[in-house]
Design a protein around this motif. Sequence first.
Motif, mmCIF file in Angstrom:
data_model
loop_
_atom_site.group_PDB
_atom_site.id
_atom_site.type_symbol
_atom_site.label_atom_id
_atom_site.label_comp_id
_atom_site.label_asym_id
_atom_site.label_seq_id
_atom_site.Cartn_x
_atom_site.Cartn_y
_atom_site.Cartn_z
ATOM 1 N N GLY A 17 0.803 -1.212 0.000
ATOM 2 C CA GLY A 17 0.000 0.000 0.000
ATOM 3 C C GLY A 17 0.832 1.255 0.000
ATOM 4 N N ALA A 18 2.101 1.168 0.387
ATOM 5 C CA ALA A 18 2.941 2.357 0.466
ATOM 6 C C ALA A 18 3.845 2.487 -0.755
ATOM 7 N N ALA A 19 4.642 1.476 -1.032
ATOM 8 C CA ALA A 19 5.551 1.501 -2.167
ATOM 9 C C ALA A 19 5.943 0.071 -2.509
ATOM 10 N N ALA A 20 6.151 -0.176 -3.786
ATOM 11 C CA ALA A 20 6.569 -1.510 -4.196
ATOM 12 C C ALA A 20 7.974 -1.786 -3.688
ATOM 13 N N ALA A 21 8.168 -2.982 -3.148
ATOM 14 C CA ALA A 21 9.484 -3.404 -2.685
ATOM 15 C C ALA A 21 10.130 -4.229 -3.791
ATOM 16 N N VAL A 22 11.335 -3.844 -4.194
ATOM 17 C CA VAL A 22 12.021 -4.502 -5.310
ATOM 18 C C VAL A 22 13.401 -4.960 -4.849
ATOM 19 N N PHE A 23 13.707 -6.239 -5.073
ATOM 20 C CA PHE A 23 15.005 -6.799 -4.719
ATOM 21 C C PHE A 23 15.630 -7.394 -5.961
ATOM 22 N N ASP A 24 16.885 -7.000 -6.233
ATOM 23 C CA ASP A 24 17.666 -7.585 -7.310
ATOM 24 C C ASP A 24 18.963 -8.107 -6.732
ATOM 25 N N GLY A 25 19.268 -9.371 -6.981
ATOM 26 C CA GLY A 25 20.486 -9.918 -6.413
ATOM 27 C C GLY A 25 21.016 -11.099 -7.204
ATOM 28 N N ARG A 26 22.143 -11.612 -6.726
ATOM 29 C CA ARG A 26 22.763 -12.772 -7.353
ATOM 30 C C ARG A 26 23.080 -13.807 -6.285
ATOM 31 N N ILE A 27 22.843 -15.050 -6.636
ATOM 32 C CA ILE A 27 23.124 -16.164 -5.732
ATOM 33 C C ILE A 27 24.564 -16.618 -5.925
ATOM 34 N N ASP A 28 25.246 -16.785 -4.805
ATOM 35 C CA ASP A 28 26.616 -17.289 -4.831
ATOM 36 C C ASP A 28 26.762 -18.294 -3.693
ATOM 37 N N GLY A 29 26.587 -19.581 -4.016
ATOM 38 C CA GLY A 29 26.653 -20.603 -2.984
ATOM 39 C C GLY A 29 25.499 -20.452 -2.004
ATOM 40 N N ASN A 30 25.838 -20.224 -0.742
ATOM 41 C CA ASN A 30 24.819 -20.059 0.302
ATOM 42 C C ASN A 30 24.527 -18.607 0.616
ATOM 43 N N SER A 31 24.868 -17.710 -0.292
ATOM 44 C CA SER A 31 24.613 -16.290 -0.054
ATOM 45 C C SER A 31 23.851 -15.679 -1.221
ATOM 46 N N LEU A 32 23.165 -14.593 -0.934
ATOM 47 C CA LEU A 32 22.411 -13.837 -1.935
ATOM 48 C C LEU A 32 22.710 -12.365 -1.684
ATOM 49 N N ALA A 33 23.345 -11.712 -2.639
ATOM 50 C CA ALA A 33 23.744 -10.312 -2.487
ATOM 51 C C ALA A 33 23.068 -9.479 -3.561
ATOM 52 N N GLY A 34 22.707 -8.240 -3.205
ATOM 53 C CA GLY A 34 22.087 -7.376 -4.190
ATOM 54 C C GLY A 34 21.579 -6.092 -3.608
#
Length: 396
Positions: A17-34
Amino acid sequence: MAVRRDGASVHMELATGAAAAVFDGRIDGNSLAGTFTQGNASGTFLLTRGVELTAAPTPPPPYREEEVRVSNGDITLAGTLTIPAGGGPFPAVVLITGSGPQDRDEDIFGFKVFRTIADHLTRQGVSVYRYDDRGVGSSTGSLNVATTADFAGDALAAVGMLRSRPDIDARRVGLLGHSEGATVAAIAAFRSADVAFVVTLASPGVRGDEVLRQQAADGARALGAGEEVVARIVAAHRQATDAVRMGQSAESLASVVMELVGAQYDSFPAAQRAAAGDRDAFVARTYRAGVAQLGTPWMRFMLDFDPAVALRLVRCPVLALFGSLDTQVVPSPNQANVRAALAGNADATVKSYDGANHLFQQARTGLVTEYATLEKAFVPGLLDDLSAWIRLVTGR
């Protein structure tokens, strides 16, 4: 939520209702960064798999808790009522969350803001009702089709529920609102004499488009953007919000929203731009969420509404609290405008806490990006000030 994976790349979008939440990242093994962006807030994240921890059992609180549902038309709000030990009837307060989908605890980065307030006040002899926002938890409805004024109706429905209970003193039921919830409380209080008092935490004092524009500019500066990029963000933001306030359709805003998103991309540090990927592709996959958000009833109301107008009409006692390091509702000009709006109310008190952020945590910078790293506690004195003032105005 929409989730798309292309090899190691992950894109997620969640409409709110306030703002769209957008996540962009890359998977590297057991981690996700972005990168994560929601409205004018943005940052970089590194998520890793962790070991589930088992919390130590906590003793039951020295008060009663009830699951209570409240109806406002076809909307049902689900919440928790905490009732002090001993004999009533007790004064009571309804807690009203800030913008976006919030649960009854107003859990923000692990800090349960409203649960903490409710626990303290109930131990001090004040009954507290806190509820899930529309469409959150067990509450029905949707934030996407409601406005701040609609939320005032929800709060008044909760006041009516409390006033009907024999263990609550109907003459001593008030409202406590945080951020947008402060505006909701002010609207509800001038609508109904049933509201005995109002507490505002980080209340906006200027029109909504000005609040969002300030957040956009300050957020870009916090990321290290130069003033040329900040000026582009501010200009595009003003063009978009002015068009909405003049009644133009959200669909006609595509070009200016694309310009705004592009300018925001240019404000990212190098590492964040690398995680977000190609600039044109980033704009193409994110601008539609911004256009859609500008067309919601909530946004159209928020952009054009001045909270100071509502505060000037409130006649019951008011306690307005601010944090000196708030970067979401910045002290200047909001605090001065709230103080001016309450100047005609002899029972109004305004106070600021040095070093407090928007959540009233003791902060270093006040930036949203440090919330999760801070102690999950309020600045010293805040809770005692709340309970002392409520007890004073209710004669408890």
